[in-house]
Each structure stands twice: as structure tokens, then as C-alpha cells.
Design a protein around this motif. Sequence first.
Motif, PDB file in Angstrom:
ATOM      1  N   HIS A   4       0.811  -1.213   0.000  1.00 51.19           N
ATOM      2  CA  HIS A   4       0.000   0.000   0.000  1.00 51.19           C
ATOM      3  C   HIS A   4       0.848   1.269   0.000  1.00 51.19           C
ATOM      4  O   HIS A   4       0.322   2.368   0.114  1.00 51.19           O
ATOM      5  N   GLY A 138     -10.006   1.076   0.985  1.00 50.83           N
ATOM      6  CA  GLY A 138     -10.737  -0.176   1.028  1.00 50.83           C
ATOM      7  C   GLY A 138     -11.459  -0.532  -0.251  1.00 50.83           C
ATOM      8  O   GLY A 138     -11.861  -1.677  -0.420  1.00 50.83           O
ATOM      9  N   THR A 141      -7.075  -1.985  -4.090  1.00 59.07           N
ATOM     10  CA  THR A 141      -5.718  -2.143  -3.586  1.00 59.07           C
ATOM     11  C   THR A 141      -4.855  -2.690  -4.702  1.00 59.07           C
ATOM     12  O   THR A 141      -5.353  -3.265  -5.670  1.00 59.07           O
ATOM     13  N   PRO A 157      -3.130 -11.263   2.506  1.00 56.74           N
ATOM     14  CA  PRO A 157      -3.983 -10.503   3.437  1.00 56.74           C
ATOM     15  C   PRO A 157      -4.545  -9.228   2.833  1.00 56.74           C
ATOM     16  O   PRO A 157      -5.644  -8.793   3.212  1.00 56.74           O
ATOM     17  N   HIS A 158      -3.819  -8.618   1.902  1.00 55.30           N
ATOM     18  CA  HIS A 158      -4.330  -7.387   1.275  1.00 55.30           C
ATOM     19  C   HIS A 158      -5.492  -7.692   0.333  1.00 55.30           C
ATOM     20  O   HIS A 158      -6.456  -6.932   0.249  1.00 55.30           O
ATOM     21  N   ARG A 160      -7.527 -10.254   0.740  1.00 54.81           N
ATOM     22  CA  ARG A 160      -8.649 -10.629   1.604  1.00 54.81           C
ATOM     23  C   ARG A 160      -9.209  -9.436   2.384  1.00 54.81           C
ATOM     24  O   ARG A 160     -10.359  -9.470   2.823  1.00 54.81           O
ATOM     25  N   GLN A 161      -8.419  -8.398   2.530  1.00 58.71           N
ATOM     26  CA  GLN A 161      -8.925  -7.198   3.185  1.00 58.71           C
ATOM     27  C   GLN A 161      -9.939  -6.481   2.306  1.00 58.71           C
ATOM     28  O   GLN A 161     -10.905  -5.893   2.800  1.00 58.71           O
ATOM     29  N   VAL A 162      -9.743  -6.566   0.997  1.00 63.37           N
ATOM     30  CA  VAL A 162     -10.618  -5.869   0.057  1.00 63.37           C
ATOM     31  C   VAL A 162     -11.730  -6.776  -0.465  1.00 63.37           C
ATOM     32  O   VAL A 162     -12.862  -6.339  -0.658  1.00 63.37           O
ATOM     33  N   ASP A 164     -14.113 -10.334  -0.307  1.00 64.03           N
ATOM     34  CA  ASP A 164     -14.670 -11.451   0.454  1.00 64.03           C
ATOM     35  C   ASP A 164     -14.785 -12.627  -0.514  1.00 64.03           C
ATOM     36  O   ASP A 164     -15.703 -12.655  -1.353  1.00 64.03           O
TER      37      ASP A 164
END
Length: 283
Positions: A4, A138, A141, A157-158, A160-162, A164
Motif C-alpha cells: 500500500h 478499502g 488495492t 492478506p491485502h 482478503r482485506q478488500v 470477500d
Amino acid sequence: MTAHQQVSMDWMTDPADEGHVPADLHPEIPHPARMYDYYLGGKDNFPADREAAERVMAISPMVRISALANRAFLQRAVRHLAEQGVAQFLDIGTGIPTAGNTHQVAQQINPEARVAYLDNDPIVLVHSRALLASASKGTATVVQADLRDPAAILADPHVRQVLDLGKPVALLLFAVLHFIDEADDPYGLVRQLVDALPSGSYLALSHGTSDFVPAEDATKGPAIYRGATAQLTMRSREQVLRFFEGLELEEPGIVTAPLWRADQPEQPTDATTGIWAAVGRKP
């Protein structure tokens, strides 16, 4: 450099000025992303890229037309998917950003659309991160990842953060699989990604082909790319269709890029543009 981190693009404001180019970007070596940028009429390229691109176009004058058609297909496909209610997009092998990127098109239809851009190329990452510097947190990314490692992509993880991954996702593979040779099992890579997505997800894909090139010229363009930073493997319509095994093809099926849900009058070159394109739904 984190996924990021915002990165300055100042060194690329004048592609002819190589005095401030980071050495690890190797401006002296032709680069497919920068060559593609040149085909599209962009400015984020260097003399080595332009020289190689001109050599390709001398062999295959349709290359620039194909690149523009591929970009237009991306926009139509993303718009179609957003209109179908898809709100999540996993865009792998994004290339250098230009007008009408995935998040821009999708968020015109659904402002809540979420996009994860993935690329393994530091040049692409520089441009993509700068583009998204002003994006709402959000909604999009940029992640450094390689299509050859689906497990790492799905676990990132990035990503999966954005996204689902338990809800429908549009997997976008525009003009990237022809940089994956047979030894890397491109069909297996795509299958791993599609298998990890739920019912109602989509695969949107475009792929370069030599189907419309005289046999004696079919290897000349890829030969030029052997001197670049990535190799080129063209595939036939039947080979591209294999990527959609188990999926339900959206109309009009697999066609050349300009003919997929065309929104412009048909041109004489549309049926022989060297990019196969299709969108399939996972039942």
C-alpha cells in the motif's frame, strides 16, 4: 516496499529522459507492459520499448488495433459484470494503468465495487499505486503477486482485506495468460483460482492468438518478445476455450475482442483481430 506504499511517478513524466530512471527498471530492455502502453498511444515507455514495438508492428500491423480492442473489451466486460451485480473484481496482470481502469468502470455502475489489482511487475506497481493514491480506502488495492502462484494470491492478506472470497468475484485475466508458457501449466493455474471462488463468480479473459496470421509470420512477433523481460505464447481459439471448462459462457461466447458485445459499428478488421475474448459464469 509494502503493498500500500504510495510511490512517486516523477521519474516517468518524460519517457525520453532516462537520466533519473531507477536502474532496476532496466529501461534499456524492452518491457511488455511498456510496449503495450506504446501500442495504446501512452507515454510511459522508453526508446527500447518503442523500437521493439515498432518491429512487432512491422511484422503484424494489427497489433495496435488488437491492443486497443483488448482495452475496449476490458471496459465492456467489467461494465457488463457490474451490471449483473458483481461487486468484487480480482484483476491479475493489470498492466500500466490508462484511461478506464477496472475500478473506474465498475464504480461508475456500483460505487461500492471493490477491486484488487495484482501484478508481479515493479513498473506496473509504481503506476498502479500512484493511480490509487486518491482512491477511497478499502475500495481498491494493488498487490505484488504472481499468477504462477495462485495459493499465495488467494491467501494474501491485502486481497482478503478488500475482497470477500466467500461471495461472487469476477476473476479478470486480460492479455496476461499469453505470458504464461505451457511449462507453467496455465490451465491448472486458472483452474486453481476459479475453483476457489463461489458459485456465481465469473472469469473474464482475453488472449493473444496467431490464428489470423500467415503461418510463416506466426513466430516472428513472439521471437521479438524473447529479447524482452517476458516471453509470449500465442494460443488458438480451441486452446483459449479450454480455460472455460466447467463454466457457462456468456453470449456471444468466445469471439475476437471487438465482437464481444460490441458497442460500435463493426469494422472490416474486427473478425480477424488477434485477441480472443470471452466471459464465463461459474454455476
